[in-house]
Design a protein around this motif. Structure first.
Motif, short mmCIF file in Angstrom:
data_model
loop_
_atom_site.label_atom_id
_atom_site.label_comp_id
_atom_site.label_asym_id
_atom_site.label_seq_id
_atom_site.Cartn_x
_atom_site.Cartn_y
_atom_site.Cartn_z
N GLY A 145 0.80 -1.22 0.00
CA GLY A 145 0.00 0.00 0.00
C GLY A 145 0.83 1.26 0.00
N LEU A 146 2.16 1.14 0.04
CA LEU A 146 3.03 2.31 0.00
C LEU A 146 3.14 2.80 -1.45
CD1 LEU A 146 4.98 4.29 1.33
CD2 LEU A 146 6.81 2.61 0.99
N LYS A 147 2.81 4.07 -1.65
CA LYS A 147 2.91 4.67 -2.98
C LYS A 147 4.29 5.29 -3.15
CE LYS A 147 -0.52 7.03 -4.74
NZ LYS A 147 -1.49 8.13 -5.00
N LEU A 148 4.95 4.94 -4.24
CA LEU A 148 6.24 5.52 -4.60
C LEU A 148 6.03 6.44 -5.79
CD1 LEU A 148 8.57 2.38 -4.44
CD2 LEU A 148 7.84 3.88 -2.58
N ARG A 149 6.64 7.62 -5.74
CA ARG A 149 6.42 8.57 -6.84
C ARG A 149 7.58 9.54 -6.94
NH1 ARG A 149 1.56 12.34 -4.38
NH2 ARG A 149 2.54 12.85 -2.40
N GLY A 150 7.72 10.13 -8.11
CA GLY A 150 8.79 11.09 -8.31
C GLY A 150 8.90 11.48 -9.78
N TYR A 151 9.87 12.33 -10.07
CA TYR A 151 10.12 12.81 -11.43
C TYR A 151 11.44 12.25 -11.93
CZ TYR A 151 6.37 16.28 -11.30
OH TYR A 151 5.15 16.90 -11.25
N ILE A 152 11.43 11.70 -13.15
CA ILE A 152 12.64 11.20 -13.79
C ILE A 152 13.08 12.21 -14.84
CG2 ILE A 152 13.65 9.34 -15.16
CD1 ILE A 152 11.55 7.46 -14.00
N ASP A 153 14.36 12.61 -14.80
CA ASP A 153 14.84 13.62 -15.74
C ASP A 153 14.64 13.18 -17.19
OD1 ASP A 153 15.62 15.26 -13.70
OD2 ASP A 153 17.76 14.82 -13.86
N ARG A 154 15.04 11.94 -17.49
CA ARG A 154 14.94 11.50 -18.89
C ARG A 154 14.85 9.99 -18.95
NH1 ARG A 154 20.02 12.80 -22.09
NH2 ARG A 154 20.30 10.58 -22.52
N VAL A 155 14.05 9.50 -19.87
CA VAL A 155 13.95 8.07 -20.13
C VAL A 155 14.22 7.84 -21.61
CG1 VAL A 155 12.48 6.02 -20.11
CG2 VAL A 155 12.27 7.72 -18.28
N ASP A 156 15.22 7.01 -21.91
CA ASP A 156 15.54 6.64 -23.28
C ASP A 156 15.10 5.20 -23.50
OD1 ASP A 156 16.81 9.12 -23.49
OD2 ASP A 156 18.78 8.28 -22.98
N VAL A 157 14.50 4.93 -24.65
CA VAL A 157 14.07 3.57 -24.97
C VAL A 157 14.70 3.17 -26.30
CG1 VAL A 157 12.13 2.03 -25.40
CG2 VAL A 157 11.88 3.88 -23.74
N ALA A 158 15.48 2.08 -26.29
CA ALA A 158 16.14 1.58 -27.50
C ALA A 158 15.12 0.88 -28.39
CB ALA A 158 17.26 0.62 -27.11
N PRO A 159 15.43 0.70 -29.67
CA PRO A 159 14.50 0.02 -30.58
C PRO A 159 14.07 -1.35 -30.07
CG PRO A 159 16.23 1.10 -31.84
CD PRO A 159 16.59 1.23 -30.40
N GLY A 160 14.96 -2.05 -29.37
CA GLY A 160 14.61 -3.36 -28.85
C GLY A 160 13.82 -3.33 -27.55
N GLY A 161 13.58 -2.14 -27.02
CA GLY A 161 12.78 -2.01 -25.81
C GLY A 161 13.56 -1.78 -24.54
N ASP A 162 14.90 -1.88 -24.61
CA ASP A 162 15.70 -1.63 -23.41
C ASP A 162 15.53 -0.17 -22.96
OD1 ASP A 162 16.65 -4.18 -23.24
OD2 ASP A 162 18.58 -3.75 -24.20
#
Length: 294
Positions: A145-162
């Motif tokens: 029931g603990l909610k975790l939250r925050g802001y991520i500066d940047r997310v990169d996604v490779a063509p293969g999904g990594d």
């Protein structure tokens, strides 16, 4: 599932017992009394020139990727500094007085921001990147029931999904014996993303613009399970402090920059009485927080 889809999934079927962000978790680990002053008492703090500089540099790097790839150059990035500073001043006019009692003048401060933006280009080529998300707000609810939250500066996604999780720091890279603490925030974000869409991010990357170093870490499920246990234990410790009213100070080098030093028992001060009305058993709504950059 895209990262944006994942960010919208907040697991509403699980009753929420409280919430925690990496910044406030870091506050409690640094000093439980600091957590109390910020979350329970909600005592205003003076804007720190270093933290505000971090906000400015982050804003420039976020908006750099609004430009076409070919236009993401050093001069273009530097041209964003002035307008972003004016925007921040418009949103928080009090920042204009930030240098009145500071050792550093505005011109020197702004010059250091320019250096950090220029240094970013020595670490990677933004013309070759198309981030999936920037300043991404994420949250999820653990089985407890603990909610975790925050802001991520940047997310990169490779063509293969990594997935690569990127965080900009305007401070200096930590010594080897402090790297684990520096990576806690990134593992926190990786845990949220893993619980949201079931895939462990391939790489966590901290980019230190203060001295041009990069800290990279490839997490696995064991890492993230350990992080989950750690945040659960932190929340239990916070709940115990809430129930007992005991918020113990913890002295460290950070005390030299703390806004609450005058009211801290470790320095002869007296904390204000705890609020009579029980404080919410959760963080206030999070905003991007760059105070841990320094």
């Amino acid at each position: 599932m895209t990262t944006t889809d994942a960010a919208a999934d907040t697991s509403p079927s699980i009753p929420v017992i409280g919430s925690l962000s990496p910044s406030r978790a870091g506050d409690f680990m640094t000093c439980p009394l600091l957590y109390r002053f910020r979350v329970i008492d909600r005592i205003p703090e003076r804007p720190s020139p270093a933290a505000v500089r971090g906000t400015l540099v982050h804003a420039v790097l976020e908006r750099l990727f609004d430009l076409p790839a070919a236009g993401r150059t050093v001069p273009a990035a530097l041209d964003l500094l002035g307008p972003q500073w004016e925007r921040l001043l418009g949103e928080e006019p009090g920042l204009a007085t930030m240098f009145e009692d500071a050792e550093q003048g505005e011109a020197e401060w702004f010059g250091q921001a320019r250096e950090m933006v220029e240094r970013y280009f020595t670490l990677e080529d933004p013309q070759r990147l198309e981030p999936a998300d920037r300043e991404l707000f994420v949250e999820t609810v653990l089985a407890s029931g603990l909610k975790l939250r925050g802001y991520i500066d940047r997310v990169d996604v490779a063509p293969g999904g990594d997935v690569r999780v990127v965080d900009y720091k305007t401070g200096m890279a930590p010594r080897a014996d402090f790297e684990a603490r520096a990576l806690f925030q990134m593992k926190f974000y990786a845990l949220v993303l893993w619980r949201l869409h079931g895939r462990v991010p391939r790489l966590l990357q901290l980019m230190y613009l203060g001295n041009g170093e990069i800290l990279r870490y490839a997490p696995d499920e064991a890492d993230l399970l350990a992080t989950e246990r750690k945040v659960e234990a932190l929340w239990l410790a916070i709940r115990r402090a809430m129930d007992s009213g005991e918020w113990r100070p913890r002295k460290s080098r950070i005390c030299d920059w703390c806004d609450h030093k005058e009211r801290c028992p470790s320095f002869g001060g007296t904390p204000p009485p705890l609020p009579e009305v029980p404080a919410p058993r959760s963080d206030p709504a999070p905003r991007p927080d760059f105070s841990d950059d320094v």
